[in-house]
Structures are given as structure tokens and as C-alpha cells.
Design a protein around this motif. Structure first.
Motif, PDB file in Angstrom:
ATOM      1  N   LEU A  32     -17.416  -5.223-113.653  1.00 20.88           N
ATOM      2  CA  LEU A  32     -17.849  -3.797-114.250  1.00 20.88           C
ATOM      3  C   LEU A  32     -19.015  -3.253-114.083  1.00 20.88           C
ATOM      4  O   LEU A  32     -19.503  -2.245-113.989  1.00 20.88           O
TER       5      LEU A  32
ATOM      6  N   HIS B 146     -19.854  -0.664-111.692  1.00 22.09           N
ATOM      7  CA  HIS B 146     -19.369   0.624-112.212  1.00 22.09           C
ATOM      8  C   HIS B 146     -20.079   1.168-113.293  1.00 22.09           C
ATOM      9  O   HIS B 146     -20.135   2.208-113.920  1.00 22.09           O
TER      10      HIS B 146
ATOM     11  N   ARG C 149     -12.255  -1.189-119.763  1.00 22.45           N
ATOM     12  CA  ARG C 149     -11.857  -0.627-118.366  1.00 22.45           C
ATOM     13  C   ARG C 149     -11.729   1.025-118.348  1.00 22.45           C
ATOM     14  O   ARG C 149     -12.431   1.676-117.272  1.00 22.45           O
TER      15      ARG C 149
ATOM     16  N   ASN D  39     -14.559   2.956-116.165  1.00 23.89           N
ATOM     17  CA  ASN D  39     -14.100   3.449-114.754  1.00 23.89           C
ATOM     18  C   ASN D  39     -14.104   5.028-114.956  1.00 23.89           C
ATOM     19  O   ASN D  39     -14.143   5.840-113.852  1.00 23.89           O
TER      20      ASN D  39
END
Lengths: 206, 135
Positions: A5, A8, A94, A98
């Protein structure tokens, strides 16, 4: 998770709510990829209303808390004991990182923050004094303050569990299990949000 | 000397222990907390908090009682008089108010090498605080 992650826009700061630097270093050696800091006086725990570990708090790009402190397990190692399904939190994380998806609005987050009682604040200050005295080698003085803290906040997990090592008690031994019983009976299960919480007796996923 | 542990550091202060009270000169209290003793109360910038219980907060010779004065300025203090260690933190009400804003409290803590790490180091990124412990 950090590796997946980070690209991101997520940074993980692992805050050790712990007064024992050597013990923290030992654990930290297993996760060299993480930014690990140590909160010996439990000040960050206090500021963010962290009442048990392990727990996570989510902070967005503008410095606002978008998900309050809640139990979050890195994996399912403690599932038999804690009855927490780690994948629930991972899925939510997530979705946030995201796609910017949050399942709680601001009012819900504010409501779920663990606001302290005056007694808990006092207990936290007694604990700070205990750490300073312990550092000086004044073990009896430290225990006096830990005892006062325990009287003031008998059901706070961070105060009670976090004091076991300084009292020379095995943090995963019989006294810990007694403490778990006392806290649960008093209706202090560790967090109100309880993401991924399964209750003993719930059907286990296949 | 005596030690006060606040939210960020251990501060050595001059304190006079008398009749089980932790007393400080007003300027030492100001250096510690940022609050100044004035005729209208304890003041910081343009805010003054009145002192309703003067006898509790101030000694007859004008020293400030740390534990009592902390309450005047929205803080909580616990003092171990005999061992000359005190801890000074937010009151429960002040903590609750800060939580209601949902503004992430700033902090700076040492990493494993002793290097200070601040939440602000990661401004404009999403941050996951992961609280853990060896216990």
C-alpha cells in the motif's frame, strides 16, 4: 501490507505502547521494513484513545482521524484467543487506501473515540511517574504508582496489561488471563468498534 | 530540583515542598505551562482563567500549587511529593474536546535508533498508526 500500500500513499507508523526499550527492540527486529517508534509514557495512546493493543487508527492526507482506534490483527495467529478475523480490517484498509472508501462518517468516528474519565487521566499520570521511578531503580516506588493507577482504572487494558512487565508478571501468564476475565465481565471488551470481531460460538468460516 | 513529566519531556524544575504541597514560583510555573499568574487569574495569550479557590491554588507567600493550578488551566497533575516527581497532562475534559475535533494530535517519538519521528513528517499521506507492544 506496507509494501503493497505504500505505493498508493499509505505510511504505516508502528507505535510501541511500551516502556521496555529492550523488549521493543527484540520485536522490532522482526519487522525491519516498518517505521517503529516507542511511546514509553503512553502519551500517543492517551491522545488517540488507544485502550488496548494491537490497534490501528487511520489518519487522512489532511491530518484528520477517519477511523478511530480499533482492534486490528496483522494475521490470524491469535484468532482462537481473540476471536478477531484479520481479513475484515485488511479489506477495509485496502478500500480506503485504493479507492477512498470509508465505512464511518465523521459523526460516527467522533462518537467512537474513547474519551477518558478523570480517573483514567489520573491513572495515566501515575503510570508516567512509575516509569520514571522504575528507570531510576526505584522499583517499590514504581509499584506504588502502578497500584494506584490500577485502582483508578481497573478496567483499562493499556494500564493493566501494560503494567504487568514492570510488576515482574508474565504478560501472557495466569494473571493476564485473570485480568482478561475481569475486563470482559466489567463490559470493557477493549474497543467499541470491534472490527472483524467474532463471538465464541459463532460458526467459523470454512 | 524536582522533575515534571509532561506530554513531551521530563522537565527539571525548582519546587518547594511544604505541608505536602508542590509549590512553584509563578515564573517557573509559567515556563512549564505557558500560563502566567496575573491579578485576573491564570492567563495565556488573551485568555484568562479565574482562580476561584485562591487559598488552594496559591500559598500565603504567592507560590503556585502545581496540582491545584493544573485544574485551573484545564490540565491534571499528579505529584509524588516525597520522591519529587510529578506528571502533568491534559484533563479528561480537554482530551475529550480534542477528540471531538477529529484533528490527529501531533506527536514526536524516537525510533529504534533514537531519531525523532513526527506525524508531520508524513503530511499529505495517508497514515496508519499501528499500536502494538511486547506485552
Amino acid at each position: 501490507m506496507q509494501e503493497e500500500l505504500a505505493g498508493h500513499g499509505l505510511t504505516i507508523i508502528a507505535v510501541a505502547i511500551d516502556s521496555d526499550l529492550e523488549a521493543v527492540k527484540e520485536w522490532a527486529a522482526h519487522a525491519p521494513e516498518l517505521t517503529i517508534v516507542i511511546d514509553r509514557d503512553f502519551t500517543v495512546a492517551e491522545q488517540y484513545g488507544i485502550v488496548n493493543v494491537p490497534a490501528t487508527v487511520w489518519i487522512d492526507e489532511t491530518g484528520r482521524i477517519v477511523r478511530p482506534a480499533d482492534t486490528a490483527m496483522a494475521d490470524d495467529r491469535f484468532r482462537e484467543f481473540a476471536h478477531v478475523d484479520s481479513s475484515v480490517h485488511h479489506g477495509q484498509l485496502r478500500a480506503w487506501v485504493n479507492d477512498g472508501v470509508l465505512d464511518l462518517d465523521e459523526a460516527a468516528v467522533a462518537d467512537l473515540m474513547e474519551r477518558p474519565s478523570p480517573e483514567l487521566q489520573q491513572a495515566r499520570l501515575h503510570r508516567r511517574i512509575a516509569v520514571a521511578l522504575h528507570d531510576r531503580g526505584d522499583v517499590d516506588g514504581a509499584r506504588e504508582h502502578l497500584a494506584t493507577a490500577a485502582e483508578l482504572a481497573p478496567h483499562d487494558w493499556v494500564i493493566r496489561r501494560g503494567s504487568l512487565p514492570m510488576n515482574d508478571v508474565d504478560p501472557f501468564g495466569a494473571q493476564f488471563l485473570d485480568l482478561v476475565g475481569v475486563c470482559l465481565e466489567a463490559g470493557s471488551p477493549g474497543y467499541r468498534l470491534a472490527t472483524g470481531r467474532e463471538y465464541p460460538g459463532d460458526p467459523k468460516p470454512a | 530540583m524536582a522533575t515534571v513529566i509532561n506530554d513531551t519531556q521530563h522537565v527539571e524544575v525548582q519546587a518547594r515542598i511544604a505541608d505536602d504541597r508542590w509549590l512553584m514560583e509563578p515564573n517557573a510555573f509559567e515556563a512549564l505551562t505557558g500560563w502566567t499568574l496575573k491579578p485576573e487569574g491564570m492567563c495565556r495569550e488573551d485568555v484568562c482563567a479565574p482562580i476561584y479557590r485562591k487559598e488552594a491554588v496559591l500559598s500565603p507567600d504567592g507560590m503556585v500549587d502545581l496540582v491545584e493550578a493544573a485544574q485551573v488551566i484545564g490540565m491534571t497533575a499528579v505529584a509524588d511529593i516525597a520522591r519529587r516527581v510529578a506528571a502533568l497532562g491534559a484533563s479528561a475534559a480537554a482530551r475529550a474536546e480534542s477528540m471531538t475535533t477529529l484533528q490527529a494530535p501531533a506527536f514526536t517519538l524516537p525510533d529504534m535508533a533514537g531519531k525523532p519521528v513526527s506525524l508531520h513528517d508524513f503530511d499529505r499521506r495517508k497514515v496508519l498508526l499501528l499500536a502494538w507492544s511486547s506485552w
